[in-house]
Design a protein around this motif. Sequence first.
Motif, mmCIF file in Angstrom:
data_model
loop_
_atom_site.group_PDB
_atom_site.id
_atom_site.type_symbol
_atom_site.label_atom_id
_atom_site.label_comp_id
_atom_site.label_asym_id
_atom_site.label_seq_id
_atom_site.Cartn_x
_atom_site.Cartn_y
_atom_site.Cartn_z
ATOM 1 N N PHE A 90 11.030 22.918 26.555
ATOM 2 C CA PHE A 90 10.714 22.080 27.710
ATOM 3 C C PHE A 90 10.466 22.981 28.897
ATOM 4 C CE2 PHE A 90 13.645 19.932 24.910
ATOM 5 C CZ PHE A 90 13.011 18.728 24.688
ATOM 6 N N THR A 91 9.460 22.653 29.677
ATOM 7 C CA THR A 91 9.199 23.411 30.889
ATOM 8 C C THR A 91 8.653 22.477 31.967
ATOM 9 O OG1 THR A 91 8.117 25.369 31.798
ATOM 10 C CG2 THR A 91 6.878 24.114 30.203
ATOM 11 N N VAL A 92 9.072 22.745 33.188
ATOM 12 C CA VAL A 92 8.599 22.000 34.354
ATOM 13 C C VAL A 92 8.380 23.026 35.455
ATOM 14 C CG1 VAL A 92 9.075 20.141 35.992
ATOM 15 C CG2 VAL A 92 9.978 19.999 33.666
ATOM 16 N N THR A 93 7.166 23.079 35.982
ATOM 17 C CA THR A 93 6.838 24.101 36.975
ATOM 18 C C THR A 93 7.335 23.716 38.361
ATOM 19 O OG1 THR A 93 4.688 23.120 37.434
ATOM 20 C CG2 THR A 93 4.788 24.788 35.687
ATOM 21 N N LYS A 94 7.381 24.701 39.251
ATOM 22 C CA LYS A 94 7.882 24.485 40.605
ATOM 23 C C LYS A 94 6.979 23.581 41.438
ATOM 24 C CE LYS A 94 10.730 28.507 41.411
ATOM 25 N NZ LYS A 94 10.956 29.663 42.286
ATOM 26 N N LYS A 95 5.729 23.446 41.037
ATOM 27 C CA LYS A 95 4.840 22.578 41.818
ATOM 28 C C LYS A 95 5.219 21.097 41.678
ATOM 29 C CE LYS A 95 1.087 22.048 38.490
ATOM 30 N NZ LYS A 95 -0.313 22.306 38.239
ATOM 31 N N ASN A 96 6.102 20.783 40.734
ATOM 32 C CA ASN A 96 6.565 19.407 40.554
ATOM 33 C C ASN A 96 7.687 19.028 41.505
ATOM 34 O OD1 ASN A 96 4.883 18.473 38.397
ATOM 35 N ND2 ASN A 96 5.948 19.937 37.103
ATOM 36 N N ASN A 135 14.865 19.231 37.168
ATOM 37 C CA ASN A 135 15.903 18.961 36.171
ATOM 38 C C ASN A 135 15.881 17.503 35.721
ATOM 39 O OD1 ASN A 135 16.846 21.565 36.115
ATOM 40 N ND2 ASN A 135 18.355 21.225 37.728
ATOM 41 N N ARG A 136 15.589 16.589 36.634
ATOM 42 C CA ARG A 136 15.492 15.177 36.270
ATOM 43 C C ARG A 136 14.329 14.950 35.306
ATOM 44 N NH1 ARG A 136 14.559 12.347 41.178
ATOM 45 N NH2 ARG A 136 16.426 13.433 41.846
ATOM 46 N N ILE A 137 13.197 15.602 35.584
ATOM 47 C CA ILE A 137 12.043 15.497 34.679
ATOM 48 C C ILE A 137 12.406 16.061 33.304
ATOM 49 C CG2 ILE A 137 9.695 16.341 34.243
ATOM 50 C CD1 ILE A 137 9.281 16.308 37.316
ATOM 51 N N ARG A 138 13.045 17.218 33.304
ATOM 52 C CA ARG A 138 13.434 17.868 32.037
ATOM 53 C C ARG A 138 14.405 17.005 31.239
ATOM 54 N NH1 ARG A 138 15.034 22.345 34.198
ATOM 55 N NH2 ARG A 138 12.948 23.164 34.429
ATOM 56 N N ARG A 148 13.842 15.564 27.452
ATOM 57 C CA ARG A 148 14.797 15.801 26.359
ATOM 58 C C ARG A 148 15.226 14.491 25.722
ATOM 59 N NH1 ARG A 148 17.437 20.021 29.610
ATOM 60 N NH2 ARG A 148 18.901 18.427 30.229
ATOM 61 N N GLU A 149 15.432 13.470 26.531
ATOM 62 C CA GLU A 149 15.837 12.171 25.996
ATOM 63 C C GLU A 149 14.705 11.549 25.172
ATOM 64 O OE1 GLU A 149 18.468 9.326 25.000
ATOM 65 O OE2 GLU A 149 18.906 11.155 26.123
ATOM 66 N N LEU A 150 13.468 11.755 25.578
ATOM 67 C CA LEU A 150 12.329 11.274 24.791
ATOM 68 C C LEU A 150 12.349 11.872 23.389
ATOM 69 C CD1 LEU A 150 9.266 11.469 27.212
ATOM 70 C CD2 LEU A 150 10.262 9.405 26.229
ATOM 71 N N ARG A 155 4.823 15.439 37.272
ATOM 72 C CA ARG A 155 5.535 14.647 38.289
ATOM 73 C C ARG A 155 5.600 13.163 37.913
ATOM 74 N NH1 ARG A 155 8.489 16.037 42.875
ATOM 75 N NH2 ARG A 155 8.490 14.278 44.269
ATOM 76 N N ASP A 156 4.587 12.659 37.217
ATOM 77 C CA ASP A 156 4.571 11.248 36.821
ATOM 78 C C ASP A 156 5.693 10.896 35.846
ATOM 79 O OD1 ASP A 156 2.439 10.684 38.419
ATOM 80 O OD2 ASP A 156 0.946 10.686 36.807
ATOM 81 N N ALA A 157 6.350 11.884 35.272
ATOM 82 C CA ALA A 157 7.452 11.610 34.349
ATOM 83 C C ALA A 157 8.622 10.934 35.058
ATOM 84 C CB ALA A 157 7.920 12.904 33.686
#
Length: 131
Positions: A41-47, A54-57, A61-63, A84-86
């Motif tokens: 899992f990865t989420v970039t800083k632009k999000n 961490n909330r997106i991640r 993970r739950e998905l 971000r839409d996640a």
Amino acid sequence: MDRLRQRADFLAVANGARVNSPAFVLQSRLRDDGGPIRIGFTVTKKNGNAPVRNRIRRRLRELVKRVDPVSMQPHHDYVLVGRRDALSRDFATMLDDLRIAFTKPARHTHRDRGPRHPGPGPVPAASRKPD
């Protein structure tokens, strides 16, 4: 199912096939070994800042926990790149998107296909015809 943790593994998967969704991008790569399915899992800083990322991640993970592992292909590495839409997308819709992404034939990136319009290129001097 194992987790991807090494940067080299993430980079290898980034060069593989990808499927786009509004909430994430699913990247995949077939491995040569007979190991288990691995997912990262990865989420970039632009999000956003760290709590947002961490909330997106956590949602990603739950998905993966809720999707049936049979829908994943064996001997593959997967990376879910969060968008971000996640945060605002309905969880059930995201779950459907992930199921579809695992079954959809993945498109390869331009790095896998080679040049788009290969031209004839320069002709070596030795193979030119004399005038």
